[in-house]
Enzyme design. Sequence first.
Site, mmCIF file in Angstrom:
data_model
loop_
_atom_site.group_PDB
_atom_site.id
_atom_site.type_symbol
_atom_site.label_atom_id
_atom_site.label_comp_id
_atom_site.label_asym_id
_atom_site.label_seq_id
_atom_site.Cartn_x
_atom_site.Cartn_y
_atom_site.Cartn_z
ATOM 1 N N HIS A 252 56.196 -39.209 86.492
ATOM 2 C CA HIS A 252 56.508 -40.027 85.329
ATOM 3 C C HIS A 252 55.304 -40.855 84.919
ATOM 4 O O HIS A 252 54.984 -40.997 83.744
ATOM 5 C CB HIS A 252 57.680 -40.946 85.694
ATOM 6 C CG HIS A 252 58.381 -41.518 84.519
ATOM 7 N ND1 HIS A 252 57.869 -42.543 83.782
ATOM 8 C CD2 HIS A 252 59.558 -41.194 83.939
ATOM 9 C CE1 HIS A 252 58.714 -42.836 82.813
ATOM 10 N NE2 HIS A 252 59.744 -42.026 82.880
ATOM 11 N N CYS A 253 54.619 -41.388 85.937
ATOM 12 C CA CYS A 253 53.605 -42.414 85.674
ATOM 13 C C CYS A 253 52.434 -41.912 84.834
ATOM 14 O O CYS A 253 51.943 -42.624 83.984
ATOM 15 C CB CYS A 253 53.072 -42.949 86.993
ATOM 16 S SG CYS A 253 54.298 -43.922 87.842
ATOM 17 N N ILE A 254 51.973 -40.703 85.098
ATOM 18 C CA ILE A 254 50.751 -40.276 84.411
ATOM 19 C C ILE A 254 51.034 -39.559 83.096
ATOM 20 O O ILE A 254 50.495 -39.947 82.063
ATOM 21 C CB ILE A 254 49.856 -39.452 85.358
ATOM 22 C CG1 ILE A 254 49.502 -40.343 86.550
ATOM 23 C CG2 ILE A 254 48.598 -38.988 84.639
ATOM 24 C CD1 ILE A 254 48.643 -39.711 87.571
ATOM 25 N N ASP A 257 53.925 -42.518 80.901
ATOM 26 C CA ASP A 257 53.740 -43.959 80.674
ATOM 27 C C ASP A 257 52.581 -44.332 79.744
ATOM 28 O O ASP A 257 52.746 -45.226 78.895
ATOM 29 C CB ASP A 257 53.612 -44.698 82.011
ATOM 30 C CG ASP A 257 54.887 -44.561 82.842
ATOM 31 O OD1 ASP A 257 55.907 -44.132 82.288
ATOM 32 O OD2 ASP A 257 54.846 -44.889 84.041
#
Length: 412
Positions: A252-254, A257
């Site tokens: 999800h983070c890279i 976001d």
Amino acid sequence: MGLGYVGLPLAYEAQMAGLEVTGLDLNQEVIRGLNLAVSHVDDITDDQVRAMVESGFEVTSDPTVIDEADVVVICVPTPLSVNGGPDLSHVESSAAAISQHLRPGHLVILESTTYPGTTDEVLIPVLEKSGLKATVDFHVAFSPERIDPGNQSFGIANTPKVVGGIDETSTSRASAFYRLFIKEVVAARGTREAELAKLIENTYRHVNIALMNELVKFCHDLNIDLWDAIRCASTKPFGYEAFFPGPGVGGHCIPIDPNYLSHRVKTHLGQPFRFIELAQEINDGMPAYVAKRVQALLNDDGKAVKGSRVLLLGVTYKANVADQRETPAKEVALALMGLGANVVFHDPYVESWAVNGIVVECVRDLDQEMGSADVIVLLQSHDEYLGRTMWPRDKPILDTRGAISSQQVQTL
Ligand SMILES: NC(=O)c1ccc[n+]([C@@H]2O[C@H](COP(=O)([O-])OP(=O)(O)OC[C@H]3O[C@@H](n4cnc5c(N)ncnc54)[C@H](O)[C@@H]3O)[C@@H](O)[C@H]2O)c1
């Protein structure tokens, strides 16, 4: 609120530190599973959930539990909408549920990753529909989650926690709360700084991975071993942090976001955030590059992709976890299928796998399958693969992680 990858580990640490924790979720399967001590999150075992349940942890979909709480922590998803912008619907619906049960003295903390400005522009207006006033009747803070699924060294308790309140009291109340179960708490100037801190961390990785992904293509053409160059650069004890190329970015983070940040810049300032957009373009292009390299390897072997059996090793987004969110393996498989390949996969963490509704054949006997495949592509460096010393000599093998040290294996 929200007992997924972020909420459940947080609930565990808080409950085990002696706090009385109640979970609020909308997903009946999650609620049922947790109340029966079954974990659905990689980092938390069934035994850990059992320990929580035995010490009083309960999960419900009944928002009246908010009435009893001193602190409400929102850990709900913040995906992208169909047009690629932020989808804050889960944050908004959580806030609406809280506002119906808000009472003086409540502390509400948002942990979901989001663009700077969400806490004061989106969360607080909904909470204030209760008729209560933020900073006067209740307090609000933003505290980004830094969870790294599968990380054996850093978990919630020993990763410093950034906290930014809408006023000093909010910051100090939220800091005091987290200090009950987290070693170090770092106060931000306000909510926007705390919101941005998380996006800086993710964007930094996104951009640096993209730099290596662009470089790996040039290195291939220039006949330079990029992994060896990174190994050498990494010996510098200051001013350098190693990032590695790969088949694309997942989780999800890279991949998701940083879009929250570029969307904010675009909608509020009318400008493109060029670094983020470029990183996105390069990282998104990696699965197609992998497919192109597979095609070239088969070609060297006198074979067409069409009709060839391609074995993908590791389809999760990260090594040694079962998490498949945004995995680049999906795009690699689609690209190869689009060229007519017969794609099969092996992954010790994944029982069955479908891409865009197409079921991909799962192979269980790796040794036998390595004999049958025309080409082998290592997509994820699970320990099971790194521990292998024997790789077939009679077929091309593409290692997209630079993880296998063997003469007959080609790196990306
Ligand atoms: N997973 C990670 O590694 C990670 C790391 C850092 C930050 N984050 C961020 O944390 C946030 C949560 O992510 P996650 O991975 O835990 O998501 P997740 O999908 O694993 O879990 C979210 C949970 O929230 C529940 N939910 C949704 N709407 C709700 C509502 N209105 N009320 C109560 N529950 C509701 C869902 O049913 C689900 O169980 C996201 O903003 C994400 O970007 C995730």
